[in-house]
Design a protein around this motif. Structure first.
Motif, PDB file in Angstrom:
ATOM      1  N   GLU A  64       0.506  -1.237  -0.036  1.00  0.00           N
ATOM      2  CA  GLU A  64      -0.024   0.175   0.197  1.00  0.00           C
ATOM      3  C   GLU A  64       0.875   1.335  -0.228  1.00  0.00           C
ATOM      4  O   GLU A  64       0.500   2.160  -0.841  1.00  0.00           O
ATOM      5  N   ARG A  65       2.000   1.358   0.769  1.00  0.00           N
ATOM      6  CA  ARG A  65       2.962   2.222   0.782  1.00  0.00           C
ATOM      7  C   ARG A  65       3.676   2.606  -0.564  1.00  0.00           C
ATOM      8  O   ARG A  65       3.959   3.569  -0.931  1.00  0.00           O
ATOM      9  N   THR A  66       3.843   1.432  -1.274  1.00  0.00           N
ATOM     10  CA  THR A  66       4.526   1.469  -2.554  1.00  0.00           C
ATOM     11  C   THR A  66       3.602   2.034  -3.630  1.00  0.00           C
ATOM     12  O   THR A  66       4.218   2.867  -4.447  1.00  0.00           O
ATOM     13  N   ASN A  67       2.446   1.821  -3.638  1.00  0.00           N
ATOM     14  CA  ASN A  67       1.503   2.160  -4.693  1.00  0.00           C
ATOM     15  C   ASN A  67      -0.020   2.001  -4.151  1.00  0.00           C
ATOM     16  O   ASN A  67      -0.392   1.180  -3.795  1.00  0.00           O
ATOM     17  N   LYS A  68      -0.330   3.202  -4.257  1.00  0.00           N
ATOM     18  CA  LYS A  68      -2.203   3.363  -3.875  1.00  0.00           C
ATOM     19  C   LYS A  68      -3.027   2.584  -4.688  1.00  0.00           C
ATOM     20  O   LYS A  68      -4.276   2.378  -4.319  1.00  0.00           O
ATOM     21  N   ASN A  69      -2.527   2.321  -5.658  1.00  0.00           N
ATOM     22  CA  ASN A  69      -3.423   1.943  -6.776  1.00  0.00           C
ATOM     23  C   ASN A  69      -3.254   0.287  -6.707  1.00  0.00           C
ATOM     24  O   ASN A  69      -3.902  -0.326  -7.879  1.00  0.00           O
ATOM     25  N   PHE A  70      -2.674  -0.375  -5.989  1.00  0.00           N
ATOM     26  CA  PHE A  70      -2.743  -1.832  -5.903  1.00  0.00           C
ATOM     27  C   PHE A  70      -3.902  -2.318  -5.236  1.00  0.00           C
ATOM     28  O   PHE A  70      -4.455  -1.555  -4.265  1.00  0.00           O
ATOM     29  N   VAL A  71      -4.598  -3.621  -5.699  1.00  0.00           N
ATOM     30  CA  VAL A  71      -5.364  -4.114  -5.281  1.00  0.00           C
ATOM     31  C   VAL A  71      -5.040  -5.387  -4.243  1.00  0.00           C
ATOM     32  O   VAL A  71      -4.255  -6.084  -5.011  1.00  0.00           O
ATOM     33  N   ILE A  72      -5.230  -5.538  -3.180  1.00  0.00           N
ATOM     34  CA  ILE A  72      -4.688  -6.403  -2.270  1.00  0.00           C
ATOM     35  C   ILE A  72      -5.798  -7.411  -1.576  1.00  0.00           C
ATOM     36  O   ILE A  72      -6.514  -6.610  -0.956  1.00  0.00           O
ATOM     37  N   GLU A  73      -5.631  -8.405  -1.543  1.00  0.00           N
ATOM     38  CA  GLU A  73      -6.695  -9.310  -0.835  1.00  0.00           C
ATOM     39  C   GLU A  73      -5.762 -10.300  -0.064  1.00  0.00           C
ATOM     40  O   GLU A  73      -4.672 -10.876  -0.660  1.00  0.00           O
ATOM     41  N   ILE A  74      -6.047 -10.600   1.190  1.00  0.00           N
ATOM     42  CA  ILE A  74      -5.446 -11.386   2.089  1.00  0.00           C
ATOM     43  C   ILE A  74      -6.134 -12.573   2.538  1.00  0.00           C
ATOM     44  O   ILE A  74      -7.213 -12.616   2.673  1.00  0.00           O
ATOM     45  N   PHE A  75      -5.326 -13.866   2.590  1.00  0.00           N
ATOM     46  CA  PHE A  75      -5.832 -15.233   2.870  1.00  0.00           C
ATOM     47  C   PHE A  75      -5.088 -15.620   3.902  1.00  0.00           C
ATOM     48  O   PHE A  75      -3.797 -15.852   3.611  1.00  0.00           O
ATOM     49  N   ASN A  76      -5.639 -16.114   4.895  1.00  0.00           N
ATOM     50  CA  ASN A  76      -4.585 -16.716   6.108  1.00  0.00           C
ATOM     51  C   ASN A  76      -4.612 -18.283   5.893  1.00  0.00           C
ATOM     52  O   ASN A  76      -4.058 -18.989   6.585  1.00  0.00           O
ATOM     53  N   ASN A  77      -5.562 -18.515   5.032  1.00  0.00           N
ATOM     54  CA  ASN A  77      -5.869 -19.978   4.612  1.00  0.00           C
ATOM     55  C   ASN A  77      -5.732 -20.353   3.279  1.00  0.00           C
ATOM     56  O   ASN A  77      -6.548 -19.929   2.623  1.00  0.00           O
ATOM     57  N   ALA A  78      -4.860 -21.209   2.984  1.00  0.00           N
ATOM     58  CA  ALA A  78      -4.649 -21.668   1.558  1.00  0.00           C
ATOM     59  C   ALA A  78      -5.833 -22.375   0.925  1.00  0.00           C
ATOM     60  O   ALA A  78      -6.075 -21.964  -0.349  1.00  0.00           O
ATOM     61  N   GLU A  79      -6.572 -23.158   1.618  1.00  0.00           N
ATOM     62  CA  GLU A  79      -7.820 -23.663   1.133  1.00  0.00           C
ATOM     63  C   GLU A  79      -8.964 -22.808   0.595  1.00  0.00           C
ATOM     64  O   GLU A  79      -9.383 -22.846  -0.246  1.00  0.00           O
ATOM     65  N   HIS A  80      -9.033 -21.652   1.592  1.00  0.00           N
ATOM     66  CA  HIS A  80      -9.970 -20.567   1.498  1.00  0.00           C
ATOM     67  C   HIS A  80      -9.577 -20.001  -0.071  1.00  0.00           C
ATOM     68  O   HIS A  80     -10.379 -19.439  -0.613  1.00  0.00           O
ATOM     69  N   ALA A  81      -8.161 -19.607   0.094  1.00  0.00           N
ATOM     70  CA  ALA A  81      -7.771 -18.924  -1.370  1.00  0.00           C
ATOM     71  C   ALA A  81      -8.096 -19.665  -2.580  1.00  0.00           C
ATOM     72  O   ALA A  81      -8.672 -19.364  -3.562  1.00  0.00           O
ATOM     73  N   LEU A  82      -7.811 -20.922  -2.575  1.00  0.00           N
ATOM     74  CA  LEU A  82      -8.050 -21.709  -3.560  1.00  0.00           C
ATOM     75  C   LEU A  82      -9.286 -22.097  -4.031  1.00  0.00           C
ATOM     76  O   LEU A  82      -9.847 -21.702  -5.221  1.00  0.00           O
ATOM     77  N   ASP A  83     -10.229 -21.830  -3.027  1.00  0.00           N
ATOM     78  CA  ASP A  83     -11.815 -21.928  -3.091  1.00  0.00           C
ATOM     79  C   ASP A  83     -12.196 -20.753  -4.026  1.00  0.00           C
ATOM     80  O   ASP A  83     -12.966 -20.506  -4.985  1.00  0.00           O
ATOM     81  N   THR A  84     -11.736 -19.675  -3.544  1.00  0.00           N
ATOM     82  CA  THR A  84     -12.074 -18.256  -4.137  1.00  0.00           C
ATOM     83  C   THR A  84     -11.626 -18.016  -5.425  1.00  0.00           C
ATOM     84  O   THR A  84     -12.249 -17.625  -6.303  1.00  0.00           O
ATOM     85  N   ILE A  85     -10.357 -18.549  -5.934  1.00  0.00           N
ATOM     86  CA  ILE A  85      -9.709 -18.332  -7.092  1.00  0.00           C
ATOM     87  C   ILE A  85     -10.585 -19.360  -8.171  1.00  0.00           C
ATOM     88  O   ILE A  85     -10.744 -18.986  -9.132  1.00  0.00           O
ATOM     89  N   GLY A  86     -10.760 -20.492  -7.620  1.00  0.00           N
ATOM     90  CA  GLY A  86     -11.371 -21.602  -8.257  1.00  0.00           C
ATOM     91  C   GLY A  86     -12.949 -21.066  -8.801  1.00  0.00           C
ATOM     92  O   GLY A  86     -13.369 -21.570  -9.744  1.00  0.00           O
ATOM     93  N   LYS A  87     -13.470 -20.173  -8.069  1.00  0.00           N
ATOM     94  CA  LYS A  87     -14.776 -19.405  -8.619  1.00  0.00           C
ATOM     95  C   LYS A  87     -14.589 -18.620  -9.627  1.00  0.00           C
ATOM     96  O   LYS A  87     -15.284 -17.713  -9.865  1.00  0.00           O
TER      97      LYS A  87
END
Length: 141
Positions: free
Chosen positions: A25-48
Motif C-alpha cells: 500500500e505504501r509503494t502504490n496506492k493503486n494496488f488491489v490487495i486481498e489477504i488469505f490466512n488459509n490456503a484452502e479458502h484462497a484456492l476456493d475463491t480463485i476456483g470460482k
C-alpha cells in the motif's frame, strides 16, 4: 482508476500478511490487495474464477510453510484448475530462505510449472520493482 496490479497474499502469519500489505500500500496506492490466512479458502475463491481489478494477471504471494494446506499442496491443487482461471494468476513464492531450510524444498519448487519465482522475505522496494518489471515485460507469466 483501474489498478495496475492486484495481489493475493496467502500466508498463515497475520503479522507477515499485515507487513506485506502495508508495504504494498505504501509503494502504490493503486494496488488491489486481498489477504488469505488459509490456503484452502484462497484456492476456493480463485476456483470460482475470482480475479481482482487490473489488466495484468493477479500476483499471488504464497508462503510455503502453512498448516492444513502448505504452499506446495496449494500449487498442486491450483494446477488442477482450468487453464482459463490459471492464466489470470502469477504465483510467486514469498518465503524465508535460510541455511536451515531443506535444499529439497527449494529444488521441489521448480518442479511446479505455475511457480514463476521465489522472493525472500521480507519484500523490499528493490525486490518488488524487479518483480513488477519482469511481469510488465512478460518474462514472468
Amino acid at each position: 482508476m483501474k489498478a495496475e496490479f492486484s495481489f493475493i497474499i496467502i500466508d498463515d502469519s497475520e503479522l507477515d500478511c499485515f507487513v506485506t500489505k502495508k508495504f504494498l500500500e505504501r509503494t502504490n496506492k493503486n494496488f488491489v490487495i486481498e489477504i488469505f490466512n488459509n490456503a484452502e479458502h484462497a484456492l476456493d475463491t480463485i476456483g470460482k474464477n475470482h480475479s481482482l481489478e487490473g489488466d495484468l494477471p493477479t500476483i499471488i504471494l504464497l508462503d510455503l510453510q502453512m498448516p492444513r494446506m502448505n504452499g506446495f499442496k496449494f500449487v498442486e491443487e491450483f494446477e488442477k484448475l482450468s487453464p482459463e482461471i490459471q492464466k489470470n494468476y502469477i504465483i510467486i513464492i514469498l518465503t524465508v530462505l535460510s541455511p536451515s531450510r531443506d535444499p529439497k524444498d527449494l529444488y521441489g519448487i521448480f518442479t511446479y510449472r505455475k511457480i514463476n519465482s521465489i522472493v525472500e522475505k521480507p519484500l523490499t522496494k528493490d525486490k518488488l520493482n524487479s518483480l513488477l518489471n519482469e511481469v510488465r515485460m512478460g518474462s514472468i507469466k
